[in-house]
Design a protein around this motif. Structure first.
Motif, PDB file in Angstrom:
ATOM      1  N   SER A 162      22.491  -7.413 -41.093  1.00 53.12           N
ATOM      2  CA  SER A 162      23.144  -6.172 -41.540  1.00 53.12           C
ATOM      3  C   SER A 162      24.377  -5.867 -40.698  1.00 53.12           C
ATOM      4  CB  SER A 162      22.155  -5.002 -41.489  1.00 53.12           C
ATOM      5  OG  SER A 162      21.693  -4.768 -40.170  1.00 53.12           O
ATOM      6  N   ASN A 163      24.282  -6.072 -39.382  1.00 55.16           N
ATOM      7  CA  ASN A 163      25.451  -5.856 -38.532  1.00 55.16           C
ATOM      8  C   ASN A 163      26.568  -6.838 -38.863  1.00 55.16           C
ATOM      9  OD1 ASN A 163      24.974  -3.597 -36.901  1.00 55.16           O
ATOM     10  ND2 ASN A 163      23.671  -4.756 -35.507  1.00 55.16           N
ATOM     11  N   ALA A 164      26.208  -8.077 -39.177  1.00 56.82           N
ATOM     12  CA  ALA A 164      27.216  -9.083 -39.530  1.00 56.82           C
ATOM     13  C   ALA A 164      27.929  -8.701 -40.823  1.00 56.82           C
ATOM     14  CB  ALA A 164      26.561 -10.450 -39.668  1.00 56.82           C
ATOM     15  N   GLU A 165      27.173  -8.206 -41.803  1.00 56.45           N
ATOM     16  CA  GLU A 165      27.789  -7.752 -43.054  1.00 56.45           C
ATOM     17  C   GLU A 165      28.799  -6.635 -42.792  1.00 56.45           C
ATOM     18  OE1 GLU A 165      24.201  -8.604 -46.318  1.00 56.45           O
ATOM     19  OE2 GLU A 165      24.853  -6.553 -45.859  1.00 56.45           O
TER      20      GLU A 165
ATOM     21  N   ASN B 268      36.396  -6.088 -40.893  1.00 61.38           N
ATOM     22  CA  ASN B 268      37.480  -6.992 -40.495  1.00 61.38           C
ATOM     23  C   ASN B 268      38.159  -7.655 -41.686  1.00 61.38           C
ATOM     24  OD1 ASN B 268      37.195  -6.591 -37.691  1.00 61.38           O
ATOM     25  ND2 ASN B 268      35.447  -7.975 -37.635  1.00 61.38           N
ATOM     26  N   GLY B 269      37.944  -7.090 -42.872  1.00 62.36           N
ATOM     27  CA  GLY B 269      38.642  -7.584 -44.056  1.00 62.36           C
ATOM     28  C   GLY B 269      38.020  -8.797 -44.701  1.00 62.36           C
ATOM     29  N   LYS B 270      36.786  -9.131 -44.331  1.00 62.88           N
ATOM     30  CA  LYS B 270      36.110 -10.291 -44.905  1.00 62.88           C
ATOM     31  C   LYS B 270      34.959  -9.822 -45.789  1.00 62.88           C
ATOM     32  CE  LYS B 270      36.970 -12.803 -40.580  1.00 62.88           C
ATOM     33  NZ  LYS B 270      36.327 -13.487 -39.421  1.00 62.88           N
ATOM     34  N   ASN B 271      34.695 -10.567 -46.835  1.00 59.65           N
ATOM     35  CA  ASN B 271      33.576 -10.244 -47.716  1.00 59.65           C
ATOM     36  C   ASN B 271      33.000 -11.524 -48.302  1.00 59.65           C
ATOM     37  OD1 ASN B 271      31.696  -8.956 -49.306  1.00 59.65           O
ATOM     38  ND2 ASN B 271      33.181  -8.021 -50.703  1.00 59.65           N
TER      39      ASN B 271
END
Length: 431
Positions: free
Chosen positions: A323-326, A332-335
């Protein structure tokens, strides 16, 4: 209409109290140190004594004894703690590291933070292992045996830093915390008046967040394991699990140090007694409660018990880390998972799928599951070893409420729309 000065715009007066105002923050300031000592004296701390130390004679009689108060402070232990704190500062200064930019501050600027906590932890761990190899487990029981004097030393350090940072917050050019500028000394001293107290490039708040206290927690656990081995001639499976779980948490936190730059402690809270005491005293000396109990009261789980506890720990860690990584990828603009989100009027986005579309604080749920896994190896001999998950539940619920309040103020109606999409806070099916 009187024009508001630039300084007043950046540092508005805090109009709402936290923790029930001066009465609540004053009570917490006095009670939390007392609780930390009480947790030590409330249960046996000797392998040949099965009685609570507070029950050996009426508590008020002990408080009248001069020897009792003298036992709380030891000059040598104080020197050892100062040496430890100095080591972490010197390590911060001399170990090469990447400087990471934090979130934008209210005045439009950014701060840079030196990220070498993990290297500091590795150095400290190496020194501890070297001492154990050189002198045996008995050679690293000092921290366990001098528990109370070292606790007192950390408390003195936390109070000293709180006073220093509060006094320095009145010098010109300081960016104050939005919640710590009420004008009440008791409240602002606890919450923290200045947002990012610094000495040059040395940011006091982010430094204390992970390094001296969290790494000391790990060293205390190692010392307690050495005490169990020195006393009983072996390490039990329960002690190995507890020290392993705590170590896993500490190493993971320091390895992922940049993640703290988006947490509420760093972004919103000032650095006052709440964080100074919490980082330097409460974390190492309360979070190691299970290891301290097991050092004097071994408990054997057996293969099935070990398997069940490890499974619970892995579940909690998976929820916490994924969850923290998501969240951090998205900020940071990544998905990479193509998670759904809603656009807010502020121009920012809120996740509405994945873990953050299921719960508003899924990382808290993972944290709480791990907290239970840390306590289960102590068995059912005493409820005291379950103090941590009980306290942590209250803390995280209160923290979630504070965070929701910040977000409602920040996003307005968009936050209400978000809550309709993600109604559950920490626990599934429980708003």
């Amino acid at each position: 209409m009187t024009k508001v000065s630039k300084g007043e715009e950046i540092n508005p007066k805090t109009t709402q109290y936290s923790f029930f105002g001066p009465l609540g923050t004053g009570a917490i300031t006095l009670l939390t140190p007392a609780i930390t000592y009480l947790l030590y004296f409330a249960c046996p701390n000797s392998y040949d004594d099965d009685t609570c130390q507070l029950l050996q004679k009426p508590a008020f009689e002990r408080l009248l004894e001069c020897d009792f108060w003298k036992s709380l402070f030891d000059l040598e232990a104080f020197g050892v703690y100062l040496a430890w704190y100095t080591f972490t500062v010197v390590a911060w200064a001399i170990i090469p590291a990447q400087w990471v930019r934090g979130t934008q501050l209210r005045d439009g600027t950014y701060k840079l933070y030196k990220m070498n906590a993990f290297a500091t932890l590795l150095m400290a761990t190496g020194i501890a292992i070297g001492q154990i190899v050189r002198a045996g487990p008995e050679g690293f029981t000092y921290l366990a045996d001098k528990w109370i004097p070292i606790l007192t030393a950390s408390l003195i350090m936390s109070v000293a830093q709180s006073v220093f940072c509060y006094a320095m917050s009145f010098t010109s050019g300081k960016l104050l915390a939005l919640g710590g500028n009420t004008g009440s000394f008791v409240h602002d001293f606890f919450i923290g008046r200045e947002l990012n107290p610094s000495i040059g490039s040395f940011d006091i708040k982010t430094f204390n967040e992970l390094r001296p206290g969290l790494a000391l927690w790990w060293l205390l656990d190692i010392s307690l394991a050495c005490r169990q081995y020195a006393t009983f001639g072996r390490l039990t499976d329960s002690m190995i699990l507890v020290v392993g779980f705590h170590g896993w948490y500490v190493f993971d936190a320091l390895y992922n140090e940049p993640i703290i730059l988006t947490q509420m402690d760093i972004v919103h809270d000032g650095f006052g007694f709440m964080l100074a005491f919490g980082d330097l005293t409460w974390v190492p000396f309360v979070y190691s409660l299970q290891a301290r109990f097991l050092a004097y009261h071994p408990n054997v789980l057996g293969p099935l018990g070990v398997f069940a506890v490890v499974l619970l720990q892995l579940l909690g860690y998976y929820i916490f880390r994924v969850s923290n990584a998501e969240k951090n990828d998205f900020r940071n603009g990544k998905n990479p998972k193509n998670l759904q989100y809603m656009q807010t009027k502020r121009g920012t986005k809120l996740l509405t799928s994945g873990w953050w579309g299921t719960l508003r604080h899924p990382n808290y749920l993972g944290d709480l599951i791990m907290a239970v896994a840390w306590s289960l190896p102590t068995g059912g001999c005493t409820p005291l070893t379950y103090f941590y998950p009980a306290y942590f539940t209250v803390l995280l619920i209160h923290r979630a409420l504070r965070d929701d309040s910040h977000c409602r103020e920040k996003y307005g109606d968009d936050w209400n729309a978000y809550i309709e999409k993600v109604p559950y806070c920490i626990f599934p099916y429980s708003e």
